[in-house]
Design a protein around this motif. Structure first.
Motif, PDB file in Angstrom:
ATOM      1  N   ALA A  27       0.968  -1.320  -0.308  1.00  0.00           N
ATOM      2  CA  ALA A  27       0.199  -0.501  -0.020  1.00  0.00           C
ATOM      3  C   ALA A  27       0.956   1.344   0.230  1.00  0.00           C
ATOM      4  CB  ALA A  27      -0.850  -0.167   0.748  1.00  0.00           C
ATOM      5  N   ALA A  28       2.115   1.258   0.830  1.00  0.00           N
ATOM      6  CA  ALA A  28       3.432   2.710   0.596  1.00  0.00           C
ATOM      7  C   ALA A  28       3.801   2.585  -0.715  1.00  0.00           C
ATOM      8  CB  ALA A  28       4.023   1.820   1.968  1.00  0.00           C
ATOM      9  N   VAL A  29       4.304   1.388  -1.392  1.00  0.00           N
ATOM     10  CA  VAL A  29       4.246   1.465  -2.566  1.00  0.00           C
ATOM     11  C   VAL A  29       3.839   2.417  -3.430  1.00  0.00           C
ATOM     12  CG1 VAL A  29       5.700   0.059  -4.189  1.00  0.00           C
ATOM     13  CG2 VAL A  29       6.392   0.054  -1.913  1.00  0.00           C
ATOM     14  N   ILE A  30       2.674   1.433  -3.623  1.00  0.00           N
ATOM     15  CA  ILE A  30       1.451   1.863  -4.987  1.00  0.00           C
ATOM     16  C   ILE A  30       1.189   3.185  -4.313  1.00  0.00           C
ATOM     17  CG2 ILE A  30      -0.992   1.886  -5.431  1.00  0.00           C
ATOM     18  CD1 ILE A  30       0.962  -0.577  -6.470  1.00  0.00           C
ATOM     19  N   LYS A  31       1.016   3.796  -2.753  1.00  0.00           N
ATOM     20  CA  LYS A  31       0.997   5.446  -2.895  1.00  0.00           C
ATOM     21  C   LYS A  31       1.331   5.989  -3.537  1.00  0.00           C
ATOM     22  CE  LYS A  31      -0.672   8.523   0.554  1.00  0.00           C
ATOM     23  NZ  LYS A  31      -0.659   9.424  -0.015  1.00  0.00           N
ATOM     24  N   ILE A  32       2.860   5.998  -3.305  1.00  0.00           N
ATOM     25  CA  ILE A  32       4.126   6.977  -3.627  1.00  0.00           C
ATOM     26  C   ILE A  32       3.978   6.769  -4.970  1.00  0.00           C
ATOM     27  CG2 ILE A  32       6.157   6.948  -3.680  1.00  0.00           C
ATOM     28  CD1 ILE A  32       6.881   5.428  -1.329  1.00  0.00           C
ATOM     29  N   LEU A  33       4.237   5.591  -5.739  1.00  0.00           N
ATOM     30  CA  LEU A  33       3.833   5.180  -6.817  1.00  0.00           C
ATOM     31  C   LEU A  33       2.636   6.582  -7.917  1.00  0.00           C
ATOM     32  CD1 LEU A  33       4.157   1.721  -7.654  1.00  0.00           C
ATOM     33  CD2 LEU A  33       5.979   3.594  -7.898  1.00  0.00           C
ATOM     34  N   ASP A  34       2.077   7.005  -7.145  1.00  0.00           N
ATOM     35  CA  ASP A  34       0.091   7.616  -7.226  1.00  0.00           C
ATOM     36  C   ASP A  34       0.796   8.685  -6.697  1.00  0.00           C
ATOM     37  OD1 ASP A  34      -1.327   5.031  -8.572  1.00  0.00           O
ATOM     38  OD2 ASP A  34      -2.010   5.276  -6.720  1.00  0.00           O
ATOM     39  N   ASP A  35       1.532   9.293  -5.701  1.00  0.00           N
ATOM     40  CA  ASP A  35       1.452  10.290  -5.271  1.00  0.00           C
ATOM     41  C   ASP A  35       2.191  11.440  -6.363  1.00  0.00           C
ATOM     42  OD1 ASP A  35      -0.469  10.215  -3.411  1.00  0.00           O
ATOM     43  OD2 ASP A  35       1.311   9.931  -1.419  1.00  0.00           O
ATOM     44  N   PHE A  36       3.340  10.590  -6.626  1.00  0.00           N
ATOM     45  CA  PHE A  36       4.256  11.221  -7.581  1.00  0.00           C
ATOM     46  C   PHE A  36       4.084  10.431  -9.119  1.00  0.00           C
ATOM     47  CE2 PHE A  36       6.233  11.031  -3.351  1.00  0.00           C
ATOM     48  CZ  PHE A  36       6.783  12.499  -3.322  1.00  0.00           C
ATOM     49  N   GLY A  37       3.045  10.362  -9.938  1.00  0.00           N
ATOM     50  CA  GLY A  37       2.918   9.785 -10.825  1.00  0.00           C
ATOM     51  C   GLY A  37       3.994   9.221 -11.485  1.00  0.00           C
ATOM     52  N   MET A  38       4.767   8.126 -11.004  1.00  0.00           N
ATOM     53  CA  MET A  38       5.539   7.885 -10.630  1.00  0.00           C
ATOM     54  C   MET A  38       5.326   6.431 -12.117  1.00  0.00           C
ATOM     55  SD  MET A  38       8.790   6.533  -9.061  1.00  0.00           S
ATOM     56  CE  MET A  38       9.163   7.925  -8.119  1.00  0.00           C
ATOM     57  N   SER A  39       6.312   6.364 -13.401  1.00  0.00           N
ATOM     58  CA  SER A  39       5.707   5.112 -13.838  1.00  0.00           C
ATOM     59  C   SER A  39       6.302   3.505 -13.416  1.00  0.00           C
ATOM     60  CB  SER A  39       6.444   5.173 -15.497  1.00  0.00           C
ATOM     61  OG  SER A  39       7.652   4.933 -15.059  1.00  0.00           O
ATOM     62  N   GLY A  40       5.836   2.269 -13.678  1.00  0.00           N
ATOM     63  CA  GLY A  40       5.810   1.355 -13.227  1.00  0.00           C
ATOM     64  C   GLY A  40       7.404   0.966 -13.903  1.00  0.00           C
ATOM     65  N   VAL A  41       8.058   1.341 -14.842  1.00  0.00           N
ATOM     66  CA  VAL A  41       9.579   1.268 -15.567  1.00  0.00           C
ATOM     67  C   VAL A  41      10.406   2.025 -14.595  1.00  0.00           C
ATOM     68  CG1 VAL A  41      10.789   1.856 -17.049  1.00  0.00           C
ATOM     69  CG2 VAL A  41       8.386   0.969 -17.744  1.00  0.00           C
ATOM     70  N   LYS A  42      10.203   3.457 -14.672  1.00  0.00           N
ATOM     71  CA  LYS A  42      11.068   4.071 -13.439  1.00  0.00           C
ATOM     72  C   LYS A  42      11.096   3.328 -12.081  1.00  0.00           C
ATOM     73  CE  LYS A  42      13.642   7.333 -12.832  1.00  0.00           C
ATOM     74  NZ  LYS A  42      15.009   7.260 -13.653  1.00  0.00           N
ATOM     75  N   ALA A  43       9.849   2.953 -11.617  1.00  0.00           N
ATOM     76  CA  ALA A  43       9.951   2.815 -10.595  1.00  0.00           C
ATOM     77  C   ALA A  43      10.664   1.122 -10.868  1.00  0.00           C
ATOM     78  CB  ALA A  43       7.994   1.626  -9.809  1.00  0.00           C
ATOM     79  N   ALA A  44      10.401   0.311 -11.007  1.00  0.00           N
ATOM     80  CA  ALA A  44      10.835  -0.669 -11.405  1.00  0.00           C
ATOM     81  C   ALA A  44      12.816  -0.622 -11.399  1.00  0.00           C
ATOM     82  CB  ALA A  44      10.747  -1.661 -12.947  1.00  0.00           C
ATOM     83  N   GLU A  45      13.183   0.490 -12.461  1.00  0.00           N
ATOM     84  CA  GLU A  45      14.876   0.716 -11.744  1.00  0.00           C
ATOM     85  C   GLU A  45      15.247   1.247 -11.223  1.00  0.00           C
ATOM     86  OE1 GLU A  45      16.797   4.392 -14.429  1.00  0.00           O
ATOM     87  OE2 GLU A  45      15.048   3.466 -15.679  1.00  0.00           O
TER      88      GLU A  45
ATOM     89  N   MET B 292      14.061   0.039  -8.174  1.00  0.00           N
ATOM     90  CA  MET B 292      14.532  -0.637  -7.068  1.00  0.00           C
ATOM     91  C   MET B 292      15.453  -1.885  -7.489  1.00  0.00           C
ATOM     92  SD  MET B 292      10.082  -1.579  -6.336  1.00  0.00           S
ATOM     93  CE  MET B 292       8.741  -0.286  -6.070  1.00  0.00           C
ATOM     94  N   GLY B 293      15.755  -1.896  -8.788  1.00  0.00           N
ATOM     95  CA  GLY B 293      16.439  -2.802  -8.827  1.00  0.00           C
ATOM     96  C   GLY B 293      15.972  -4.233  -9.919  1.00  0.00           C
ATOM     97  N   VAL B 294      14.395  -3.870 -10.081  1.00  0.00           N
ATOM     98  CA  VAL B 294      14.529  -5.211 -10.382  1.00  0.00           C
ATOM     99  C   VAL B 294      13.712  -4.926 -11.671  1.00  0.00           C
ATOM    100  CG1 VAL B 294      13.628  -5.961  -7.942  1.00  0.00           C
ATOM    101  CG2 VAL B 294      12.002  -4.526  -9.847  1.00  0.00           C
ATOM    102  N   THR B 295      13.003  -5.827 -12.668  1.00  0.00           N
ATOM    103  CA  THR B 295      12.796  -5.737 -13.970  1.00  0.00           C
ATOM    104  C   THR B 295      11.356  -5.567 -14.022  1.00  0.00           C
ATOM    105  OG1 THR B 295      11.610  -7.657 -14.351  1.00  0.00           O
ATOM    106  CG2 THR B 295      14.453  -7.617 -14.960  1.00  0.00           C
ATOM    107  N   HIS B 296      10.942  -4.850 -15.160  1.00  0.00           N
ATOM    108  CA  HIS B 296       9.407  -4.547 -15.094  1.00  0.00           C
ATOM    109  C   HIS B 296       8.898  -5.405 -14.844  1.00  0.00           C
ATOM    110  CE1 HIS B 296       6.344  -2.491 -17.218  1.00  0.00           C
ATOM    111  NE2 HIS B 296       6.043  -1.457 -15.809  1.00  0.00           N
ATOM    112  N   THR B 297       8.810  -6.485 -15.057  1.00  0.00           N
ATOM    113  CA  THR B 297       8.312  -7.881 -15.673  1.00  0.00           C
ATOM    114  C   THR B 297       7.875  -8.437 -14.146  1.00  0.00           C
ATOM    115  OG1 THR B 297       8.707  -9.179 -17.187  1.00  0.00           O
ATOM    116  CG2 THR B 297       7.915 -10.445 -15.839  1.00  0.00           C
ATOM    117  N   THR B 298       9.399  -8.544 -13.399  1.00  0.00           N
ATOM    118  CA  THR B 298       8.910  -8.744 -11.631  1.00  0.00           C
ATOM    119  C   THR B 298       8.634  -7.976 -10.914  1.00  0.00           C
ATOM    120  OG1 THR B 298      11.253  -9.588 -11.429  1.00  0.00           O
ATOM    121  CG2 THR B 298      10.836  -8.986  -9.762  1.00  0.00           C
TER     122      THR B 298
END
Length: 67
Positions: free
Chosen positions: A8-26, A28-34
């Motif tokens: 929930a905290a991760v999703i909130k940060i992504l939403d609050d900052f308008g962060m894409s999954g691609v950027k978030a994956a980068e 976090m050091g994981v692949t976009h698929t992960t």
């Protein structure tokens, strides 16, 4: 912090900052698929962990300090 709370905290940060999954994956050091697998509500075996959350927080703090 429980797994659900971390997700929930991760999703909130992504939403609050308008962060894409691609950027978030980068960040976090994981692949976009992960990343997509961890974000999937139907996936109970893989989820965001404390390190993923801390990586996002650290990134935001570092970028804020650079302003």
């Amino acid at each position: 912090m429980e797994s659900f709370d971390i997700k929930a905290a991760v999703i909130k940060i992504l939403d609050d900052f308008g962060m894409s999954g691609v950027k978030a994956a980068e960040i976090m050091g994981v692949t976009h698929t992960t990343f997509r697998s961890k974000k999937n509500d139907n996936n109970t075996s893989h989820s965001f962990n404390k390190k993923n959350l801390e990586d996002l927080k650290k990134y935001i703090i570092e970028k804020t300090k650079a302003l």
